[in-house]
Design a protein around this motif. Structure first.
Motif, short mmCIF file in Angstrom:
data_model
loop_
_atom_site.label_atom_id
_atom_site.label_comp_id
_atom_site.label_asym_id
_atom_site.label_seq_id
_atom_site.Cartn_x
_atom_site.Cartn_y
_atom_site.Cartn_z
N LEU A 1 28.13 17.45 10.82
CA LEU A 1 29.49 17.21 11.51
C LEU A 1 30.45 16.80 10.62
N GLU A 2 29.95 15.87 9.47
CA GLU A 2 30.87 15.44 8.62
C GLU A 2 31.22 16.56 7.63
N GLY A 3 30.25 17.50 7.11
CA GLY A 3 30.54 18.46 6.43
C GLY A 3 31.82 19.44 7.02
N VAL A 4 31.62 19.75 8.20
CA VAL A 4 32.51 20.58 8.76
C VAL A 4 33.91 19.82 9.08
N GLY A 5 33.68 18.38 9.26
CA GLY A 5 35.06 17.78 9.60
C GLY A 5 36.01 17.74 8.41
N SER A 6 35.26 17.66 7.11
CA SER A 6 36.30 17.61 5.94
C SER A 6 36.98 18.92 5.68
N GLN A 7 36.20 20.27 5.98
CA GLN A 7 37.00 21.51 6.07
C GLN A 7 38.19 21.41 7.24
N LEU A 8 37.89 20.85 8.62
CA LEU A 8 38.62 21.03 9.33
C LEU A 8 39.93 20.25 9.23
N ALA A 9 39.61 19.08 8.57
CA ALA A 9 40.98 18.09 8.24
C ALA A 9 41.99 18.88 7.40
N ILE A 10 41.52 19.60 6.36
CA ILE A 10 42.22 20.53 5.49
C ILE A 10 43.00 21.33 6.25
N ALA A 11 42.09 22.07 7.19
CA ALA A 11 42.71 23.32 7.97
C ALA A 11 43.63 22.87 8.98
N ILE A 12 43.58 21.57 9.67
CA ILE A 12 44.50 21.13 10.59
C ILE A 12 45.88 20.88 10.01
N ASN A 13 45.86 20.15 8.82
CA ASN A 13 46.94 19.92 8.06
C ASN A 13 47.63 21.23 7.53
N GLN A 14 46.98 22.06 7.01
CA GLN A 14 47.74 23.45 6.57
C GLN A 14 48.23 24.24 7.72
N ALA A 15 47.60 24.25 8.77
CA ALA A 15 47.99 24.83 10.21
C ALA A 15 49.42 24.13 10.62
N TRP A 16 49.43 22.81 10.48
CA TRP A 16 50.68 22.32 11.03
C TRP A 16 51.63 22.50 9.79
N LEU A 17 51.39 22.50 8.42
CA LEU A 17 52.26 22.77 7.48
C LEU A 17 52.87 24.31 7.42
N TYR A 18 52.09 25.10 7.90
CA TYR A 18 52.23 26.46 8.27
C TYR A 18 53.35 26.47 9.19
N SER A 19 52.81 25.93 10.33
CA SER A 19 53.78 26.17 11.47
C SER A 19 55.02 25.50 11.43
N GLU A 20 55.08 24.30 10.81
CA GLU A 20 56.56 23.50 10.27
C GLU A 20 57.45 24.47 9.42
N THR A 21 56.88 25.01 8.31
CA THR A 21 57.27 25.86 7.40
C THR A 21 58.04 27.16 8.18
N ARG A 22 57.21 27.61 9.09
CA ARG A 22 57.68 28.99 9.79
C ARG A 22 58.77 28.59 10.83
N ARG A 23 58.71 27.47 11.26
CA ARG A 23 59.74 26.78 12.11
C ARG A 23 61.17 26.65 11.34
N GLN A 24 60.89 25.88 10.14
CA GLN A 24 62.05 25.58 9.46
C GLN A 24 62.83 26.90 8.75
N VAL A 25 61.98 27.94 8.46
CA VAL A 25 62.47 29.00 8.06
C VAL A 25 63.29 29.87 9.18
N GLU A 26 62.69 29.91 10.36
CA GLU A 26 63.35 30.48 11.48
C GLU A 26 64.72 29.59 11.83
N GLN A 27 64.63 28.25 11.85
CA GLN A 27 65.86 27.68 11.79
C GLN A 27 67.05 27.99 10.83
N GLU A 28 66.49 27.98 9.63
CA GLU A 28 67.40 28.19 8.64
C GLU A 28 67.99 29.34 8.65
N SER A 29 67.01 30.57 9.19
CA SER A 29 67.72 31.79 9.28
C SER A 29 68.78 31.79 10.48
N LEU A 30 68.64 31.39 11.56
CA LEU A 30 69.30 31.03 12.57
C LEU A 30 70.71 30.44 12.32
#
Length: 685
Positions: free
Chosen positions: A203-232
């Motif tokens: 569980l701890e080994g999987v958790g270290s990978q998921l922590a990175i994945a969650i952060n990257q997914a939020w960064l991707y989502s935030e970046t995509r939202r910012q790009v869409e907002q900047e375009s609009l």
């Protein structure tokens, strides 16, 4: 590792066996005991190796799932499924801390092996939850065999656990850069279960990978939202700047704001007199909500105190008009307009409060997000610029009608306004380049940082695995046939030799990427709004990196750098000058260009020379090259603003000189002369 082996019972038995071979004969029972122990030891090592292989396989599988997508729910559901199947638990759930709700967790991934209740979408607060508090307080997994007997559970949490049929639980808080961003929960609902150390390690080994994945997914989502907002935002900005008609500008603003925020009504309230009385001049409203045009002039609750706050830049987000502490008369007025929540930003022109841009939510209260407030502020700023331009344009037209004698003056004013507008657009493009470079550098740096930070752990794990394999080979020189085949098939000896080299290569690669990122950040200089001492050579090098895609085969760049002191300047603006001049040199010289960059120090000033071997500039045109909109390029290939902006930055912004030396057929040289100190203007020749 070696100390553990020397203190083991196996070592004692081996010592005894060695003594027996030196002249004494062991009893038959002792030999049998030794043989049994060796078999048990072999089985334990085999089981540990199998568990490590399974652990590595599962973590690699989850890592591959994570790398295959940036969709957060898909990542979490895949991880839950793989964990639930591997550990054969009743339910696997992943709760995530959403960026805008850091005091609670939301269940965004789940795998259910039976007909057990689902908790997808449920929100769980941190407060008054001893189980979550204990979990967050420790870095390792928390395993509870009898969950309902966990100390301190409130009656409400106990009822939730009973509703979910949780009997045993193992959970882990995932952390990215020391901050909790999620929780993995494994539930056993059909029985009480003792969780093993190996399961906790998995569980701890999987958790270290998921922590990175969650952060990257939020960064991707935030970046995509910012790009869409900047375009609009760019679309809206272009629309409101494409006309100088005030009513068209305001109507465009409210229409696009209502669409972007997906709200019920958006209005622009304009102040009409010194007593801060005004009215709604434009609105965009959807059915069934009624119009508010002209009605806000009836709001007698708006006082000079509020006006002064808005003139100072106040932004007010009211999530619920009944819980915001508003004056009763203002609440009554908003009720008449059917408003449940509103977001208000000021429109300020030349330091004076012109009006308000207001978004109304009429159907229900609404929690306004930070990005919504920021977006509305940006649109209000753009509206202020457009309104100011429209007002100036109107004044110019009115003055032209009133006095023919002032026609030339008014024409010059209009041309200056248009020039300012075009220069603003060009400056925004150059600024956008810097923002893009800084943004890309930031995102690459985030990604490469966690890779670079994890490489030492990968090296450590490699060493540990090699030690484990070596120990296994010592204890079992003749492995079972299946393991021997696996070793041969996977070329384990080569892997053990090559894998540390692979890790070292990856580390060198990440270091190189970080150096490139640093160069890009040095070019953008977005965090340096004030003058500061900078190395001009560093700015030239970062500019060349930006233009690297244009330096084709056959282009030669000679750099003759002298000893330069640090220069006090706006680094980002000077980098824009380098970018414009080098781009012009590449355009002029063509595919076989020879460009020379030379720098030297003269007293209290420094000189940067950029020379090309192109066709040169005719003498009759050299006096006009710094004029706005003048260009020698073909129609559609140049705006005529590049050298004009360079002149503004060097001469007017830094009290320096920008000189052009050229002869037809002999190329062109541009010299940038800057004072070393900001308070020391460059002397004229």
């Amino acid at each position: 590792m070696s100390s553990e082996v020397n203190s083991s019972p196996l070592h004692s038995h081996c010592q005894a066996f060695s003594l027996e071979n030196n002249g004494t004969h062991p009893a038959e029972g002792e030999l049998l005991e030794l043989e049994l122990y060796k078999r048990q030891r072999h089985q334990n090592l085999t089981q540990q190796l199998q568990q490590q292989v399974q652990l590595s396989k599962l973590i690699n599988q989850i890592s591959n799932e994570i790398r295959s997508t940036l969709d957060l729910e898909e990542i979490l559901n895949s991880a839950c499924r793989l964990l639930g199947q591997a550990l054969k638990c009743s339910r696997a759930s992943i709760l995530v801390v959403e960026p805008d709700e850091e005091d609670s967790l939301t269940t965004m991934g789940e795998y259910n092996q039976g007909d057990y209740p689902s908790q997808l979408g449920s929100k769980i607060p941190f407060r008054d939850n001893p189980h979550l508090q204990a979990l967050i307080a420790q870095p390792r997994a928390l395993a509870v065999t009898r969950f309902l007997e966990f100390p301190g559970l409130t009656e409400q949490i106990r009822e939730v656990a009973q509703g979910l049929q949780i009997r045993s639980m193992m959970a882990l808080a995932t952390r990215y850069q020391g901050k909790v961003n999620g929780i993995i929960g494994l539930h056993q609902c059909d029985r009480e279960r003792e969780w093993t150390p190996w399961e906790m390690e998995l569980l701890e080994g999987v958790g270290s990978q998921l922590a990175i994945a969650i952060n990257q997914a939020w960064l991707y989502s935030e970046t995509r939202r910012q790009v869409e907002q900047e375009s609009l935002l760019r679309l809206v900005t272009n629309q409101i700047r494409s006309t100088l008609d005030l009513q068209t500008i305001l109507q465009t603003v409210v229409r696009e704001v209502r669409h972007l925020l997906d709200t019920d009504r958006v209005v622009i309230y304009q102040f009409l007199d010194a007593n801060w009385q005004g009215e709604v001049v434009v609105e965009e409203v959807i059915s069934p909500w009624r119009s508010a045009l002209g009605q806000m002039s009836q709001d007698n609750c708006f006082s000079a105190k509020y006006a002064q706050q808005y003139q100072g830049g106040r932004v007010r987000a009211i999530h619920n008009i009944f819980q915001a502490g508003l004056d009763p008369c203002h609440v009554n007025f908003l009720e008449q307009l059917q408003v449940k929540a509103n977001l208000i930003v000021p429109i300020i022109i030349r330091s004076k409060l012109w009006g308000l841009l207001v978004a109304h939510e009429c159907s229900a209260p609404r929690v306004w997000q930070a990005w919504e407030t920021e977006l509305l502020q940006k649109l209000a700023d753009q509206a202020a610029i457009a309104i100011q331009q429209a007002q100036l344009y109107t004044q110019v037209q009115t003055a032209a009608v009133q006095s023919q004698a002032q026609a030339e003056t008014l024409k010059a004013t209009l041309e200056e306004l248009q020039t300012t507008q075009m220069q603003l657009l060009q400056s925004e493009k150059l600024s956008s380049l810097g923002q893009m470079v800084a943004g890309v550098a930031h995102e690459i740096n985030n990604a490469i940082t966690f890779i670079h930070a994890n490489l030492p752990y990968a090296q450590r794990y490699t060493t540990a695995l090699n030690q484990a394999i070596a120990l296994y080979e010592d204890c079992c020189p003749n492995p079972p046939e299946a393991i021997a085949e696996l070793i041969a098939e996977q070329e384990l000896s080569y892997v053990r030799e090559d894998f540390p080299k692979l890790i070292n290569s990856m580390e060198e690669g990440t270091k190189r990427i970080r150096e490139i990122v640093l160069t890009l950040r040095n070019f953008s200089r977005l965090d340096e709004a004030e003058r500061k001492s900078v190395d001009l050579h560093e700015g030239i090098e970062s500019t060349l990196l930006i233009l690297q895609h244009r330096v084709k085969t056959g282009v030669k760049i000679d750099k003759l750098y002298g000893e330069l002191p640090s220069v006090e300047c706006h680094a980002g603006q000077i980098n824009q000058v380098f970018l414009n001049l080098l781009a012009n040199a590449l355009d002029a010289a063509g595919e076989k260009a020879n460009i020379t960059i030379q720098t030297w120090h003269e007293g209290d000033r420094v000189v940067v020379s950029i020379r090309d071997d192109g066709p040169g500039i005719p003498l009759e045109l050299q006096e006009r090259i710094f004029d706005p909109f003048f260009t020698t390029k073909e129609v559609g290939k140049g705006t005529g603003l590049g050298l004009s902006i360079c002149y503004q930055i060097v001469v007017k912004g830094h009290k320096g000189r920008l000189q052009c030396c050229s002869q037809p057929g002999a190329g062109a040289e541009f010299r940038i002369v800057l004072p070393v100190s900001a308070c020391q203007p460059t002397a004229t020749d």
